[in-house]
Design a protein around this motif. Structure first.
Motif, PDB file in Angstrom:
ATOM      1  N   UNK A  68       0.853  -1.190   0.000  1.00 51.82           N
ATOM      2  CA  UNK A  68       0.000   0.000   0.000  1.00 51.82           C
ATOM      3  C   UNK A  68       0.888   1.238   0.000  1.00 51.82           C
ATOM      4  N   UNK A  69       0.560   2.200  -0.869  1.00 53.81           N
ATOM      5  CA  UNK A  69       1.295   3.455  -0.869  1.00 53.81           C
ATOM      6  C   UNK A  69       0.908   4.266   0.358  1.00 53.81           C
ATOM      7  N   UNK A  70       1.902   4.678   1.099  1.00 59.03           N
ATOM      8  CA  UNK A  70       1.662   5.380   2.360  1.00 59.03           C
ATOM      9  C   UNK A  70       2.294   6.760   2.324  1.00 59.03           C
ATOM     10  N   UNK A  71       1.657   7.749   2.940  1.00 56.78           N
ATOM     11  CA  UNK A  71       0.400   7.653   3.696  1.00 56.78           C
ATOM     12  C   UNK A  71      -0.817   7.628   2.769  1.00 56.78           C
ATOM     13  N   UNK A  72      -1.827   6.879   3.140  1.00 59.07           N
ATOM     14  CA  UNK A  72      -3.050   6.825   2.337  1.00 59.07           C
ATOM     15  C   UNK A  72      -3.829   8.130   2.518  1.00 59.07           C
ATOM     16  N   UNK A  73      -4.448   8.561   1.433  1.00 54.88           N
ATOM     17  CA  UNK A  73      -5.250   9.783   1.471  1.00 54.88           C
ATOM     18  C   UNK A  73      -6.720   9.522   1.163  1.00 54.88           C
ATOM     19  N   UNK A  74      -6.993   8.374   0.519  1.00 52.28           N
ATOM     20  CA  UNK A  74      -8.362   8.049   0.137  1.00 52.28           C
ATOM     21  C   UNK A  74      -8.621   6.573   0.474  1.00 52.28           C
ATOM     22  N   UNK A  75      -9.694   6.308   1.238  1.00 49.80           N
ATOM     23  CA  UNK A  75      -9.971   4.964   1.729  1.00 49.80           C
ATOM     24  C   UNK A  75     -11.405   4.586   1.394  1.00 49.80           C
ATOM     25  N   UNK A  76     -11.587   3.342   0.940  1.00 50.53           N
ATOM     26  CA  UNK A  76     -12.923   2.757   0.809  1.00 50.53           C
ATOM     27  C   UNK A  76     -13.053   1.692   1.894  1.00 50.53           C
ATOM     28  N   UNK A  77     -14.213   1.688   2.548  1.00 49.21           N
ATOM     29  CA  UNK A  77     -14.401   0.847   3.735  1.00 49.21           C
ATOM     30  C   UNK A  77     -15.681   0.027   3.589  1.00 49.21           C
ATOM     31  N   UNK A  78     -15.524  -1.286   3.567  1.00 45.37           N
ATOM     32  CA  UNK A  78     -16.667  -2.169   3.329  1.00 45.37           C
ATOM     33  C   UNK A  78     -17.395  -2.581   4.619  1.00 45.37           C
ATOM     34  N   UNK A  79     -16.670  -2.691   5.731  1.00 38.40           N
ATOM     35  CA  UNK A  79     -17.286  -3.211   6.952  1.00 38.40           C
ATOM     36  C   UNK A  79     -16.386  -2.834   8.127  1.00 38.40           C
ATOM     37  N   UNK A  80     -16.756  -3.308   9.335  1.00 39.29           N
ATOM     38  CA  UNK A  80     -15.948  -3.070  10.540  1.00 39.29           C
ATOM     39  C   UNK A  80     -15.706  -1.582  10.788  1.00 39.29           C
ATOM     40  N   UNK A  81     -16.794  -0.836  10.760  1.00 41.11           N
ATOM     41  CA  UNK A  81     -16.718   0.613  10.892  1.00 41.11           C
ATOM     42  C   UNK A  81     -16.272   1.040  12.288  1.00 41.11           C
ATOM     43  N   UNK A  82     -16.789   0.372  13.305  1.00 43.85           N
ATOM     44  CA  UNK A  82     -16.395   0.728  14.667  1.00 43.85           C
ATOM     45  C   UNK A  82     -14.955   0.316  14.953  1.00 43.85           C
ATOM     46  N   UNK A  83     -14.529  -0.794  14.382  1.00 43.88           N
ATOM     47  CA  UNK A  83     -13.134  -1.210  14.549  1.00 43.88           C
ATOM     48  C   UNK A  83     -12.202  -0.225  13.852  1.00 43.88           C
ATOM     49  N   UNK A  84     -12.567   0.190  12.642  1.00 45.09           N
ATOM     50  CA  UNK A  84     -11.769   1.194  11.935  1.00 45.09           C
ATOM     51  C   UNK A  84     -11.657   2.462  12.765  1.00 45.09           C
ATOM     52  N   UNK A  85     -12.769   2.890  13.344  1.00 42.52           N
ATOM     53  CA  UNK A  85     -12.780   4.113  14.149  1.00 42.52           C
ATOM     54  C   UNK A  85     -11.872   3.978  15.361  1.00 42.52           C
TER      55      UNK A  85
END
Length: 373
Positions: A42-59
């Protein structure tokens, strides 16, 4: 002819070199090991993210501020399944309410085209979505978008930890991720350690039913997954084992009576348009939860079941299972299975502390309690 370089020019050249060096250092490729053990660059730092699930875990792992980088989500499993929780997060995350939808695998709306059009630097995707959408994931990866698989649903310690670390590495919040992995591992192993010291397993019979449609409908129970997996981990005898054609489904009511469970847990939530459901979650009061739980304990056929006679009928939030904070549910159930071993454990306090430190929404409501105070 001689050329002389002035100090001013040297300073400018040095400054340019520093800028190039900083840019190279700032933009780099990191290798992430995801929940399936895949090595993903993954190119870092990421600037754009798509998130399919695990919203509370991501937070919890990435922090609220990193939601500013999220450009698309699968809205159905967040806003659709849990609108009360979604609305709480939308109140504190400015871009969430109008977040573009990339669709969801369960209803056939997941769209590789929508993901690609958003031009994310990475797509976080649930394990079951990844496995069910081979064509879509090939299209996404062919477009140069790396996919990082996250999996808290397997209820395996190593996958909880690897998923948390993967989110942290991609988002540049590795210290926070490591803190969370240590917390989860400590609490998970702490529960099992107490059970071992108590001489477990308990061999108490436990019945779990999804309390969504009311007492006239026998709700799903679980075997080998979700609450069934948790019961087995905690050393209980799951009434649903051997009685379902698959991992979930309704258990024959007569079989429940015949097994005479020692404890009954009815899984509730904040579902909308489910007037007969057991109410739990941020907006549920203890009185509301007990009022909606009572009809289950009053099923005429259950009158002589040990759990009903001994006051061991409980409501528990369905969303507490298969998460980064599912150790809270483990503590609650273990406390009823092994009361002496867990007498100093306060599951509600554990959940309050988790909210205070890792989530942007305040703890409130009722998440788990016995019918009898």
């Amino acid at each position: 002819m001689r050329f002389f370089v002035t100090k001013s020019v040297l300073r400018r050249l040095f400054g340019l070199w520093l800028a190039v060096f900083a840019l190279c250092a700032w933009s780099a490729t990191v290798e992430v090991t995801d929940a399936l053990g895949r090595k993903v660059k993954v190119n870092s730092p990421v600037q754009r993210i798509a998130l399919n699930f695990n919203f509370e875990e991501f937070t919890a792992v990435a922090g609220k501020d990193n939601w500013a980088k999220v450009v698309g989500i699968s809205r159905a499993p967040f806003e659709g399944w849990r609108p009360v929780i979604f609305s709480r997060y939308a109140a504190v995350i400015p871009n969430l309410q109008a977040m573009p939808d990339i669709g969801h695998s369960d209803d056939g709306t997941f769209s590789a085209e929508k993901v690609i059009a958003l031009k994310p630097d990475v797509l976080f995707i649930a394990e079951w979505t990844y496995k069910s959408l081979q064509t879509a994931r090939e299209q996404i990866e062919s477009a140069g978008i790396p996919i990082v698989v996250i999996d808290y649903n397997a209820q395996l310690l190593e996958r909880h930890l690897s998923s948390t670390r993967a989110i942290g590495k991609v988002m540049g919040t590795e210290a926070r991720a490591e803190e969370l992995t240590k917390l989860y591992e400590r609490e998970f192993n702490g529960v099992l350690s107490r059970i071992a010291k108590a001489g477990g397993p308990s061999h108490k019979k436990v019945y779990v039913e999804l309390g969504q449609a009311g007492t006239d409908t026998v709700g799903n129970s679980y075997s080998g997954t979700m609450w069934g997996k948790m019961l087995t981990t905690l050393g209980a005898v799951n009434v649903a084992d051997g009685k379902l054609p698959g991992p979930w489904g309704p258990v024959n009511p007569e079989a429940v009576i015949a097994d005479n469970p020692d404890l009954i847990f009815i899984a509730g939530s904040s579902w909308v348009n489910k007037p007969k459901a057991v109410k739990t979650g941020y907006e549920a009061t203890p009185e509301m939860t007990r009022q909606t739980l009572l009809p289950y304990a009053q099923r005429p056929a259950w009158a002589n079941i040990k759990a009903v006679k001994n006051g061991e009928v409980h409501a528990i939030e369905h969303g507490l299972c298969r998460t980064l904070f599912d150790f809270v549910a483990m503590q609650y159930i273990a406390k009823r299975l092994y009361p002496d071993a867990f007498k100093d454990v306060d599951p509600e306090a554990s959940f309050k502390a988790y909210h205070a430190k890792y989530l942007p929404v305040a703890y409130a409501g009722t998440w788990m309690l016995p019918l009898k105070p």
